[in-house]
Structures are given as C-alpha cells and as structure tokens.
Enzyme design. Sequence first.
Site, PDB file in Angstrom:
ATOM      1  N   SER A 118      22.410  28.848  11.063  1.00  0.00           N
ATOM      2  CA  SER A 118      22.662  28.770   9.695  1.00  0.00           C
ATOM      3  C   SER A 118      22.197  29.517   8.781  1.00  0.00           C
ATOM      4  O   SER A 118      22.321  30.957   8.869  1.00  0.00           O
ATOM      5  CB  SER A 118      22.345  27.294   9.669  1.00  0.00           C
ATOM      6  OG  SER A 118      22.650  26.508   8.424  1.00  0.00           O
ATOM      7  N   HIS A 143      28.107  28.626   9.921  1.00  0.00           N
ATOM      8  CA  HIS A 143      29.023  27.327   9.888  1.00  0.00           C
ATOM      9  C   HIS A 143      29.015  27.276   8.284  1.00  0.00           C
ATOM     10  O   HIS A 143      28.232  27.904   7.404  1.00  0.00           O
ATOM     11  CB  HIS A 143      28.520  26.190  10.314  1.00  0.00           C
ATOM     12  CG  HIS A 143      27.200  25.402  10.063  1.00  0.00           C
ATOM     13  ND1 HIS A 143      26.443  24.544  10.672  1.00  0.00           N
ATOM     14  CD2 HIS A 143      26.305  26.057   9.102  1.00  0.00           C
ATOM     15  CE1 HIS A 143      25.396  24.233  10.158  1.00  0.00           C
ATOM     16  NE2 HIS A 143      25.360  25.475   9.262  1.00  0.00           N
TER      17      HIS A 143
END
Length: 220
Positions: A118, A143
């Site tokens: 992330s 993501h």
Amino acid sequence: MTNLFDPRSLGGQAPAGPQSRYILPSFIEHSSYGVKESNPYNKLFEERIIFLGVQVDDASANDVMAQLLVLESLDPDRDITMYINSPGGSFTSLMAIYDTMQYVRADITTVCLGQAASAAAVLLAAGSPGKRLALPNARVLIHQPATGGIQGQVSDLEIQAAEIERMRRLMETTLAKHTGKDAAVIRKDTDRDKILTAAEAKEYGIIDDVLEYRKLSAQK
C-alpha cells in the site's frame, strides 16, 4: 489487507491496531569520547539508515521525516538508506514522507524487507533511480484507495468522494512517475489488490534490483 487510504484519515491519523513488539536490547559502547548506551535503531541511524517497520501514520511519518532532515543537515552529499517492512497506512502521512524524500538533497536507497504494502509500496518506488531494492522473498502490494464507511449529508459525500478521487489520481501519477508506466495502466492494475514478488516488482518498475544474500555473494 491493509488499505492505503482510510476515509477517516482525511481528517487526521488513521486508528492504530494492537501491536506486539519484541523488546529491543540496549548495549554499551566505548569510544575515545567515553561510554554511551545505544540500541539497534540508534546504531542504524549513525550509519545513515532509517528503518520503517510499522504502519505509515502521523507518528511514524514524523519520525522518518525528522531523521531524513537531520541526516541531510549532517551531510547532504552522502546517501541515506531506508529499509521498509510496512503494511502501509494513511495517505497524508505517505505524502508527507514522500515529499520529504524528494526535498532532501541526498540520494535515498530504499530496500524492502518482508513487505512494502500500500502506502509503503509508493515509498519503496520513490527511492533514487537505480537504488530501489528488495530481498528475494519480499512482497509488494499496490491497490486503490479504500472507500468504505463514508457517511454524512449529500454535499459531504460529494466532497469526500472528490477527495478520494484526487488521492487516487495522485497515487497513480506518483507511481507512474517512478515506475515508467502510464497512469492508466496503474489505475487498471490497482483496481484490485495487486501482489508482486520481488522479481515481479522489478519487472513492474517499482524496484531496480533484487538483492542477493550476503552469504551467497561472499561465497562467489
């Protein structure tokens, strides 16, 4: 999976979950200046190494930024190394560290140990060109921003939705800049969790090389 952007982080720090921690040993060092007590993190800092081993939040971001700024002031021409093993965290904290990494004059080597997920994946990619590395069994996860739990009046929802879209575009353009990929490709790839091995992260452009184990290098 740890989400890169918690809507609650738009107004401040994302909540921290419970964490267990190994107690770091301290040790005594003798030098011509006398005796001092130290610990592994202090020793790493003396070697111009920053270790990001927790989630990316306001507290860890402030720690990393302070170390970057101090190391630059001590010697702006020597590289700084940032080791990363992090599940990610808040967008604002990510961008605070990112901006500081780009602001300081010293080159920054980034090394992934374990995982850079992330927000941490963006920091890994943001290292100086040619100096972004990972150990063989490290993994990288990228993501899109999380969107759950938004509440309020219609006007508030519109504001929050616009901010989430802005953050997503900023993340995409940032990753595109450091990977060499088109932002549209980044958007498609981050529509769902995309998990990469170290070798795949190199192919994707997030890192430049996969490190060999030092033991193996010494045997050659």
